[in-house]
Design a protein around this motif. Sequence first.
Motif, PDB file in Angstrom:
ATOM      1  N   ALA A 185       0.815  -1.216   0.000  1.00  0.00           N
ATOM      2  CA  ALA A 185       0.000   0.000   0.000  1.00  0.00           C
ATOM      3  C   ALA A 185       0.851   1.270   0.000  1.00  0.00           C
ATOM      4  CB  ALA A 185      -0.954  -0.037   1.199  1.00  0.00           C
ATOM      5  N   GLY A 186       2.158   1.128  -0.277  1.00  0.00           N
ATOM      6  CA  GLY A 186       3.051   2.284  -0.316  1.00  0.00           C
ATOM      7  C   GLY A 186       3.506   2.646   1.102  1.00  0.00           C
ATOM      8  N   THR A 187       4.551   3.456   1.178  1.00  0.00           N
ATOM      9  CA  THR A 187       5.149   3.770   2.482  1.00  0.00           C
ATOM     10  C   THR A 187       4.133   4.366   3.459  1.00  0.00           C
ATOM     11  OG1 THR A 187       7.338   3.965   1.569  1.00  0.00           O
ATOM     12  CG2 THR A 187       6.938   5.229   3.549  1.00  0.00           C
ATOM     13  N   LEU A 188       3.187   5.181   2.950  1.00  0.00           N
ATOM     14  CA  LEU A 188       2.214   5.787   3.866  1.00  0.00           C
ATOM     15  C   LEU A 188       0.902   5.023   3.906  1.00  0.00           C
ATOM     16  CD1 LEU A 188       2.847   9.608   3.646  1.00  0.00           C
ATOM     17  CD2 LEU A 188       4.029   7.808   4.880  1.00  0.00           C
ATOM     18  N   LEU A 227      -1.531   0.412   7.825  1.00  0.00           N
ATOM     19  CA  LEU A 227      -2.382  -0.790   7.783  1.00  0.00           C
ATOM     20  C   LEU A 227      -1.879  -1.832   8.789  1.00  0.00           C
ATOM     21  CD1 LEU A 227      -4.562  -2.634   6.651  1.00  0.00           C
ATOM     22  CD2 LEU A 227      -3.139  -3.025   4.642  1.00  0.00           C
ATOM     23  N   LEU A 228      -0.558  -1.998   8.854  1.00  0.00           N
ATOM     24  CA  LEU A 228      -0.017  -2.972   9.819  1.00  0.00           C
ATOM     25  C   LEU A 228      -0.256  -2.503  11.251  1.00  0.00           C
ATOM     26  CD1 LEU A 228       3.309  -4.013   8.018  1.00  0.00           C
ATOM     27  CD2 LEU A 228       1.175  -5.297   8.155  1.00  0.00           C
ATOM     28  N   VAL A 243       0.605   9.542   9.972  1.00  0.00           N
ATOM     29  CA  VAL A 243       1.231  10.767  10.489  1.00  0.00           C
ATOM     30  C   VAL A 243       2.728  10.551  10.290  1.00  0.00           C
ATOM     31  CG1 VAL A 243       1.679  12.135  12.565  1.00  0.00           C
ATOM     32  CG2 VAL A 243      -0.559  11.026  12.262  1.00  0.00           C
ATOM     33  N   VAL A 244       3.426  11.548   9.747  1.00  0.00           N
ATOM     34  CA  VAL A 244       4.854  11.381   9.482  1.00  0.00           C
ATOM     35  C   VAL A 244       5.657  12.353  10.337  1.00  0.00           C
ATOM     36  CG1 VAL A 244       6.674  11.546   7.736  1.00  0.00           C
ATOM     37  CG2 VAL A 244       4.448  10.594   7.130  1.00  0.00           C
ATOM     38  N   GLY A 249      10.743   3.299   3.323  1.00  0.00           N
ATOM     39  CA  GLY A 249      11.022   2.797   4.668  1.00  0.00           C
ATOM     40  C   GLY A 249       9.780   2.582   5.512  1.00  0.00           C
ATOM     41  N   GLY A 250      10.012   2.102   6.731  1.00  0.00           N
ATOM     42  CA  GLY A 250       8.934   1.814   7.675  1.00  0.00           C
ATOM     43  C   GLY A 250       8.801   0.321   7.966  1.00  0.00           C
TER      44      GLY A 250
END
Length: 500
Positions: A243-246, A251-252, A364-365, A437-438
């Motif tokens: 689902a992309g970095t954001l 979701l996880l 939120v980043v 990342g993430g």
Amino acid sequence: MTEHHLDYDVVIIGSGAGGGTVARELADLAEQGLRVALLDAGGRFRKRDNTRREFEMARKYYVDNGGFQTASQDMTLAFCEAVGGSTNVYTGVTFRPPERVLQKWNVPTLDLDDLEPRLEKFEQENNVHLQPPENINRNNQLFREGCERLGWEIGQFPLNIRDCAGLNTCNIGCARFAKQGTAQVQIPYAEQRGVEVIPFCRVDRISPGRVEAKIREPEHGLPPAHYPAGDYIITARKIVVAAGTLGTTPLLMRSFGKKAWPELGRWFTCHPALTLVAEHDEQVLGSQGHPKSYYCDTFVESDHFLLETCFYFPFVTSKNLVGFGPEVDELMGRMDHQQQILVLVLDKAKRENRVTIDRAGNPVVHYDIDASIRDAMIASIRAAGRLFFASGATRAHLPATGRFFTWANEVDQLDDLVRPERFRTGQVAISAAHLMGGCRMGTDPASSVTDPWGRLHGLDGIYVADASLFPDSAEVNPYLTIMALASRVADAIREDLGAA
Ligand SMILES: Cc1cc2nc3c(=O)[nH]c(=O)nc-3n(C[C@H](O)[C@H](O)[C@H](O)COP(=O)(O)OP(=O)(O)OC[C@H]3O[C@@H](n4cnc5c(N)ncnc54)[C@H](O)[C@@H]3O)c2cc1C
């Protein structure tokens, strides 16, 4: 409301560079009867939906119209919701990951020997090539001429375009589908072999073997999903989160808690960028032709930034200017005389820079524009100023000078004019489009979220396959690397399905 049920062998969540590639790589299994679904929260765009109108297309494609802000509100992040993900709006610049980056990542089995055949396959599939000289517009020629006068290294971007008419609207969707994104190449390939694509399907939560999703009514006049709108429970043997970095970290976190893995959401990088503008006496017509032909990597080692050509649309360009009033009108009124340069800072991953969620489960980043990024930006503004004037610009709009215009006869004073104390975050428009990342890969669950093949540590049957996997920044435009990683994840799924 009735709850609907669907059942598949493999469900892929997100259809961008990562998810679209997993679908393509599993297509032969779909042809043999494996039931594979590719879900995306966004809709499917046809050529005619890409109208080239800046505001309209920003609203249709981008989350928060392209202006998603970090928590400290000093940087905006650009990413898309659509079948094909952010590849709908990317510029098509195609780079292999440099060997130094793979060494820095230090992920067992992830090396050039493993990646090269995958990279080559996708380069061919996406028609990656260098533009012939007659297709390079004046904005790009000026960049080249300036670099040559200064003796700076210059490289030409490999682009993944086919039948490009130089409309210059790559970043708001191509009306000819000239850029080869997953919506043009990998997803049609997968669909023809039996992969089912479900647009407007947003996944809220997952658990092993189970996906909770909502299909919504279509928006923006795009075609609807082939299932009725409503709540869905989807069962699957394998679940791929792409689902992309954001999208992936949130979701996880919604599904398993914020601390399910100690490093979840951490080590976010994004290549913070500045768009800089100068004015020439000659008419440049930067809005005609493909926007990106050249880059300069002279400062990568010493100052950690890249200079690239670019040419943005009127609203994006004016929002990048520091200031208001008649000078903005003057510069914007002569857009056909503008030269534009994009700065990409090659940021280093830091644990504190992270993606998390708010109470509603939205991203939120937290990202700190720290001293190393400010130093790189100051050095890059000075360098871009030199390059503009070496290209023949009469005046340039350079942030951190304390005034709107810097003039060609001031070129020798750039170090004095562009001052760190005048660089104010929140005032200078910093944006980023390479979100990474993430869910870093690795072998140790204490320092990584997935194994080197995208399997979530400690949870059977769930995989990550997008830019979230990057342990640190890519230092080059990332989509091709994401595709190669996604193809590794598809290999892991095949192996695990075989084992099952
Ligand atoms: C303006 C712009 C220009 C760029 N130019 C280049 C370039 O020239 N070269 C390059 O290499 N890179 C470029 N990039 C970056 C590149 O597009 C991205 O790095 C890449 O697309 C990321 O792939 P991904 O699979 O991680 O995520 P994405 O491609 O963003 O895909 C994620 C998908 O997941 C979906 N999704 C999210 N949450 C959910 C959910 N809960 N349920 C269902 N679906 C969900 C989204 O709708 C989206 O379609 C550019 C990006 C932008 C924005």
